[in-house]
Every structure is written in structure tokens, then in C-alpha cells.
Write an enzyme that holds these catalytic residues in place. Structure first.
Site, mmCIF file in Angstrom:
data_model
loop_
_atom_site.group_PDB
_atom_site.id
_atom_site.type_symbol
_atom_site.label_atom_id
_atom_site.label_comp_id
_atom_site.label_asym_id
_atom_site.label_seq_id
_atom_site.Cartn_x
_atom_site.Cartn_y
_atom_site.Cartn_z
ATOM 1 C CB ILE A 50 76.767 51.868 51.137
ATOM 2 C CG1 ILE A 50 75.841 51.312 49.831
ATOM 3 C CG2 ILE A 50 74.795 52.336 52.031
ATOM 4 C CD1 ILE A 50 75.030 49.508 50.509
ATOM 5 C CE LYS A 51 71.501 56.148 51.649
ATOM 6 N NZ LYS A 51 70.025 56.062 51.797
#
Length: 464
Positions: A50-51
Site C-alpha cells: 500500500i505504501k
């Protein structure tokens, strides 16, 4: 927003164009009580987490504001995934990248970061904010010392929650037709929680936010009591903190679940076995909390959580039974004898062995592959010797041709056997002579015991 079907037919021209628009899957094989539980597969981003969204948002904003110049150097403190996202994008855009990471990070993440060209600086994971070795303080100091460096500072960078406010939140809303009762999130930098809360407050204010927090982190305390004390320690990577990240706006959360490392790792492993989804340790924390929340409900709800990153970064740790045992997270039934000290049991196929006619080159390759320094030599199921790194050094002596010699030319035949029923004190006498203990059950080989194995067993007893 582009649909998933349209995405499949699209030709992209940069890996950064693949960030976001991740799929959502409903889980059917885990106990979700009366609820429907959905998992957003952020592990499908090109950097595996998700980063990637955050990294792209922060770099784009730094370019827009002129804080990051062409060919510049980015510095960041990260538990891994933000670093991977930054490394992916920095490599595409021609930036140098220095990452300060805590030493509990998995080897796979470090290898991945270095392969992308990032400089990795390891620091201690057992110190808190304010200590000079604390990863955020260390990164800030490096940025101050290096001319022209830009500390991107995910913990205070408003472009971090902006990524989720502008992409993750509207994607979820569209994928579930606006019908979301609760979202279970973890907090590292706080960007996911802060960004999602900001968007949903405007478009779906009835959606509840639930915190999944590693046991030992202070965030659940803050949610429940409005204050917190000293942090403990935990093995889960990427979430949990010893302070309250300002970007999280944690005051908007009314419910929190504390999840132990054992629960997190077990849940992530169960997700792989039942649903076929390979997700990381923080995903195990989120999913364990989401399942507890769902099972506690008395009416049906639609609940969302995240596969924050891919489990392929944790194969040497969370998905490795031997590592899990060494951490005391998987336990065997205790036999009450010396077999309880054996870390790598031969009857479980865990002992790495050599045969008498194996070459010394083969032995060295096995030592390197399995990160060990000695192997028992077995013939017809019996231990006939031990070979270690010192044996190799002594017999190779700088002559590469001698790697073709058989194990019998170099192995030590002085083997210390103990029956598993021998007292623990018998180990001490063997260790005093610098040897390892070969443990048998009558004439059946069970495994080796080293000093490290005994120390690990003692530590695990204390933790229990």
C-alpha cells in the site's frame, strides 16, 4: 475512475502508472460471524504494498513544490514498505535514496531495497523516539548533515494521507457501492487512517474506523484511555508505534483491538492456506482484528480491511516454521527431556546433513544456503561425524582444488552423543569443550543441540 476490466486491456508506459486501483476480494473461508469481510489487495501494487501510493504522492508533491530537485537525494526512515515504494519511484525518476531502517526488518525487504539501488542504513529497533539511534531521529540527522538532501518524512508529510484521501478511499467506496459499515486499519505513519477518515467523513460519515494494533504498541491505549505509557516490543513490521503519529488523527477511532505477534502470524498463515492470499505480517494483524470485530457483531455488517503488503517479503520469517519455533511462536508438545532443546529436528526433516561421500564444495554450499556453520554427517541413518567451517578452513588451506575432497577427509569423528534422557547438566560439559551435542533416542538420531539452541529455549520459557 478506470474499471478493472479496462485496466486489463490497457498498455502502460511506466510502472508508476500501475499504482492503485487494486482489487477487492470477499473472504468466504474464514469465520466472519454475521458480517461480510472484504480484503483490499494492496499487495498487488508494483512494489508489493500500500505504501506505493504514499511514495508516489510524496515524491510528486516534493517535485511540485521544488523541495526535490532533479538528481537529488531522498532520505527516509522506514520499516520497509515506504522504502520499497520510494526506491521503486526514485529509480524511475533518477533520484538517489538513503533509507534508515530498524534492524528487525526481514532480509527479503533489505535485499529488495538494495536491488532497486537504495542505500540501506540499519539501526536499532529496541530504542524509542528521542534516542540518537531511533530510526526517525537518525534519518533527520543524516538529512541535516548531507548537503542538498531532502528528508521526505512520511510521519509529518501531508502528501502521505493525501494519497489515501484521493485514491484509496474513493476506490473502496466505488468497489462496494458506497456500502461500508467499518474499516479496520493499522497505524504506522498514520497516513492510511488519516486519509481515509478525511474522505469518509465527507462522503460516508457513518462508516466506523477500527484500529488493529500490535500488542506492545501504545496506540490502542490512546484510543481506549486517551493516554499511554512506555511501549513494549513486537515483531510485526510496519505498524504500531511508541508515540502518536500526528497524521493518524487517532481521536476519530473509538474501538481498538490488540493483536499479539502469535495471532498476527498465525492469521496471515491461515489466510494463505484457506484463501490462497500471500500477505505480510501487518496484514495478519489487520485481519485478526477484523475477524474479532466481525465475530463480535450481532447484526450483519460490511467490513473492509487490507492486505497491506505481500508475504513474499517474510518467507524467511513468518512463513518459516523453524524461525517461528525459535521465536516461541510455534511450540511442540514438551517431552521433558533434552529433545525439547533441539531447534531443527531430524524427524521433522529440518536438520541439514551431509553424506560421507559429499564433496567439501557441496558442504560449503549447504552452509551458505541455510545460514549454518556445521552439519552432522550421516551414513545409513547414523551420525558418523560432524563437519564445520573450521574443518573446511583447515583442509582447504587456500587450495581451491581441495573442494573436491569428500567429507570424510575433513570431518571430525570426535562426536559427543547424548541420549535424550540425559540431564541438562550433561550439555554444559560438552559446551565447555567447544563441541555440540548429538542427541539420540536410543540409537535413533534426533538432532543437534548448540549453545544458541539452549539460550533460545530458555528465552522462550520466559516469554511463556
Amino acid at each position: 475512475m478506470t474499471s478493472r476490466k479496462e485496466n486489463i486491456m490497457t498498455i502502460y508506459h511506466s510502472v508508476t502508472e500501475l499504482i492503485g486501483r487494486t482489487p477487492l476480494i470477499q473472504l468466504h473461508k474464514l469465520d466472519t460471524g454475521p458480517c461480510s469481510l472484504f480484503l483490499k489487495l494492496e499487495n498487488q501494487n508494483p512494489g508489493g504494498s500500500i505504501k506505493d501510493r504514499v511514495a508516489l504522492s510524496m515524491i510528486n508533491e516534493a517535485e511540485r513544490t521544488g523541495q526535490l530537485q532533479p538528481g537529488g537525494t531522498i532520505i527516509e526512515a522506514t520499516a520497509g514498505n515506504t522504502g520499497l515504494g520510494l526506491a521503486l519511484i526514485a529509480a524511475q525518476k533518477g533520484y538517489s535514496l538513503i533509507l534508515v531502517v530498524p534492524d528487525k526488518m526481514s532480509r527479503e525487504k533489505i535485499f529488495h531495497l538494495r536491488a532497486l539501488g537504495a542505500q540501506v542504513v540499519l539501526t536499532r529497533s529496541d530504542v524509542n523516539k528521542g534516542h540518537p539511534a531511533y530510526y526517525q531521529d537518525y534519518a533527520q540527522r543524516l538529512a541535516n548533515e548531507l548537503p542538498g538532501a531532502f528528508y521526505i518524512d512520511q510521519f509529518n508529510n501531508v502528501a502521505n494521507p493525501l494519497a489515501h484521501r484521493t485514491t484509496t478511499a474513493p476506490e473502496l467506496y466505488e468497489q462496494l457501492d458506497g456500502k461500508i459499515d467499518a474499516i479496520v486499519v493499522g497505524v504506522g505513519s498514520g497516513g492510511t487512517l488519516g486519509g481515509l477518515q478525511a474522505w469518509f467523513a465527507e462522503h460516508s460519515p457513518q462508516t466506523e474506523f477500527v484500529l488493529a494494533d500490535p500488542a506492545g504498541s501504545v496506540l490502542a491505549d490512546q484510543v481506549e484511555t486517551g493516554r499511554y505509557h512506555d511501549a513494549g516490543s513486537w515483531l510485526v513490521e510496519g505498524i504500531g508505534e511508541d508515540f502518536i503519529p500526528p497524521l493518524a488523527h487517532i481521536e476519530g477511532v473509538n474501538r481498538a483491538w490488540r493483536i499479539t505477534d502469535r495471532e498476527a502470524f498465525t492469521t496471515a498463515r491461515e489466510l494463505l492456506k484457506t484463501e490462497g492470499i500471500l500477505a505480510g505480517s501487518s496484514s495478519g494483524t489487520l485481519l485478526a482484528a477484523a475477524l474479532k470485530y466481525c465475530q463480535a457483531q450481532t447484526t450483519p455488517k460490511r467490513v473492509v480491511t487490507f492486505a497491506c503488503d505481500s508475504g513474499n517479503k517474510y518467507l524467511s520469517k513468518m512463513f518459516n516454521d523453524d524461525w517461528m519455533r525459535q521465536q516461541g511462536l510455534i511450540t511442540r508438545p514438551q517431552a521433558g527431556d533434552l529433545s525439547d532443546y533441539i531447534a531443527l529436528r531430524h524427524d521433522e526433516g529440518a536438520t541439514v546433513t551431509a553424506a560421507p561421500d559429499d564433496t567439501l564444495s557441496t558442504v560449503l554450499a549447504r552452509m551458505r544456503l541455510y545460514d549454518i556453520s556445521q552439519l552432522p554427517v550421516l551414513e545409513n541413518g547414523k551420525v558418523v561425524g560432524i563437519i564445520d567451517e573450521w574443518d573446511l578452513l583447515r583442509h582447504i588451506g587456500g587450495d581451491g582444488d581441495r573442494f573436491t575432497l569428500p567429507v570424510t577427509a575433513a570431518m571430525t569423528r570426535q562426536v559427543e552423543f547424548l541420549d535424550k534422557r540425559a540431564p541438562e547438566s550433561a550439555l554444559h560439559a560438552i559446551f565447555d569443550r567447544g563441541l555440540v551435542a548429538v542427541i539420540n533416542d536410543n540409537d535413533h538420531f534426533l538432532g543437534l543441540i548448540t549453545r544458541s539452541d539452549v539460550l533460545t529455549a530458555w528465552r522462550n520459557r520466559l516469554q511463556q
